[in-house]
Design an enzyme around this catalytic site. Structure first.
Site, PDB file in Angstrom:
ATOM      1  N   TYR A 155      24.224 -51.538 -58.092  1.00  0.00           N
ATOM      2  CA  TYR A 155      23.943 -50.716 -56.904  1.00  0.00           C
ATOM      3  C   TYR A 155      24.044 -49.220 -57.266  1.00  0.00           C
ATOM      4  O   TYR A 155      23.387 -48.372 -56.684  1.00  0.00           O
ATOM      5  CB  TYR A 155      24.872 -51.091 -55.736  1.00  0.00           C
ATOM      6  CG  TYR A 155      24.336 -50.654 -54.389  1.00  0.00           C
ATOM      7  CD1 TYR A 155      23.094 -51.099 -53.927  1.00  0.00           C
ATOM      8  CD2 TYR A 155      25.059 -49.785 -53.580  1.00  0.00           C
ATOM      9  CE1 TYR A 155      22.594 -50.693 -52.701  1.00  0.00           C
ATOM     10  CE2 TYR A 155      24.563 -49.386 -52.348  1.00  0.00           C
ATOM     11  CZ  TYR A 155      23.325 -49.841 -51.919  1.00  0.00           C
ATOM     12  OH  TYR A 155      22.835 -49.425 -50.698  1.00  0.00           O
ATOM     13  N   LYS A 162      25.342 -43.954 -50.459  1.00  0.00           N
ATOM     14  CA  LYS A 162      25.847 -44.580 -49.220  1.00  0.00           C
ATOM     15  C   LYS A 162      27.239 -44.047 -48.866  1.00  0.00           C
ATOM     16  O   LYS A 162      27.572 -43.940 -47.682  1.00  0.00           O
ATOM     17  CB  LYS A 162      25.870 -46.106 -49.350  1.00  0.00           C
ATOM     18  CG  LYS A 162      24.492 -46.769 -49.380  1.00  0.00           C
ATOM     19  CD  LYS A 162      23.684 -46.536 -48.121  1.00  0.00           C
ATOM     20  CE  LYS A 162      22.485 -47.481 -48.040  1.00  0.00           C
ATOM     21  NZ  LYS A 162      21.572 -47.107 -46.927  1.00  0.00           N
TER      22      LYS A 162
END
Ligand code: NAD
Ligand code: 0WE
Length: 263
Positions: A155, A162
């Site tokens: 990720y 995020k």
């Protein structure tokens, strides 16, 4: 009386029928909201139009959120079309594919900038343009993922973006709270959407999470839609700056029960 009767919702991030934004759009529409759509690249119009038609949506506009001019233009059109906006949904994320494959340490300056710009800064930019159209009682909602707080393999830079998005949610909530505007995020469990389709091993990850999550399954777009309805409606009138998990409980685990095949 429906929960969102008379409310106007502008939704960013619809790419196709699998998009989380589409799940949210359907739920908000079911509960009486009038919807507008914005999509990111011209090629998506042929996917987005038929979905808009399904809900009787006539406001369908392209907006690349990395462009200030696009953002200004779409809100000028929205002001004309809707007059006011009660709900803003941000369901946008992007990083260079190469940055979701290699090691995090290899992230380039440009790759870092792009992920931050499109996945985090865009919430601030959209909120700033939306606020003049938003009355007290309005709501802003974004979508995040657990990789913001714990390391999820591959990720990478999206996790950093995020984390910035979640912090931006809190700072926006503090800024806009005095005007009666709430800002929240939904942290969704993995769902097979277009953004996930390009990720190597995504199916395996769905299996891993679905096997271990307290509810022993994955979640879907409709479940995100139902939580979005709550957060954007008066039912959540006292909730702002929050990250709400729609992940079958996965994030509460310190160590999961071993799946049956381990025993
Ligand atoms: P999706 O591909 O359907 O949606 C992502 C959207 O971002 C697309 O509509 C794309 O066009 C848009 N976008 C990308 N760059 C853009 C730009 N420059 N300008 C405007 N739009 C741009 O995938 P999704 O899974 O529905 O993603 C929606 C949100 O949900 C994202 O923020 C994603 O990070 C988040 N999320 C997804 C999952 C998952 O597993 N699918 C889990 C948690 C959170
Ligand atoms: O936020 C996301 C996906 C975001 C995403 C996906 C892509 C694929 C294609 C951002 N940029 C791109 N760029 C591309 O070129 N998710 C929460 C879904 C996701 O993506 C992962 C995940 C999960 C979950 C990537 C690695 C590991 C887990």
């Amino acid at each position: 009386m429906k929960l969102l009767e008379g409310k106007k919702a502008l939704i960013f991030g619809i790419a196709n029928q699998r998009s989380i934004a589409w799940g949210i759009a359907q739920t908000l529409h079911e509960h009486g909201a009038e919807i507008g759509f914005s999509y990111g690249i011209p090629q998506l119009e042929k996917r987005v139009r038929p979905l808009a038609d399904e809900l009787g949506v006539t406001f369908v506009e392209m907006c690349d959120v990395s462009s200030d001019a696009d953002i200004t233009a779409v809100f000028a059109k929205a002001a004309d079309h809707f007059g006011q906006i009660d709900i803003l949904v941000h369901a946008i994320g992007y990083a260079l594919k190469e940055d979701l494959e290699g090691r995090f340490v290899s992230t380039s300056r440009e790759g870092f900038r792009i992920a931050m710009d499109i996945s985090a800064y865009s919430l601030v930019a959209l909120a700033r343009e939306a606020v003049p159209l938003m009355p007290a009682g309005s709501a802003i909602l974004t979508l995040t993922y657990y990789g913001a707080e714990k390391v999820v393999p591959h990720y990478n830079v999206m996790g950093v973006a995020k984390a910035a998005l979640e912090a931006s949610t809190r700072y926006l909530a503090a800024d806009l709270g005095p005007q009666g505007i709430r800002v929240n995020a939904i942290s969704a469990g993995p769902i097979k959407t277009l953004a996930a389709a390009g990720i190597a091993g995504f199916r395996k990850m769905l299996g891993y999470v679905g096997e271990r999550a307290p509810l022993r399954r994955n979640i879907d777009q409709e479940e995100v839609g139902k939580t979005a309805l709550w957060l954007c409606s008066d039912l959540a009138s006292g909730v702002t700056g929050e990250v709400v998990y729609v992940d079958a409980g996965y994030h509460i685990l310190g160590m999961s029960e071993p799946p049956e095949k381990w025993e």
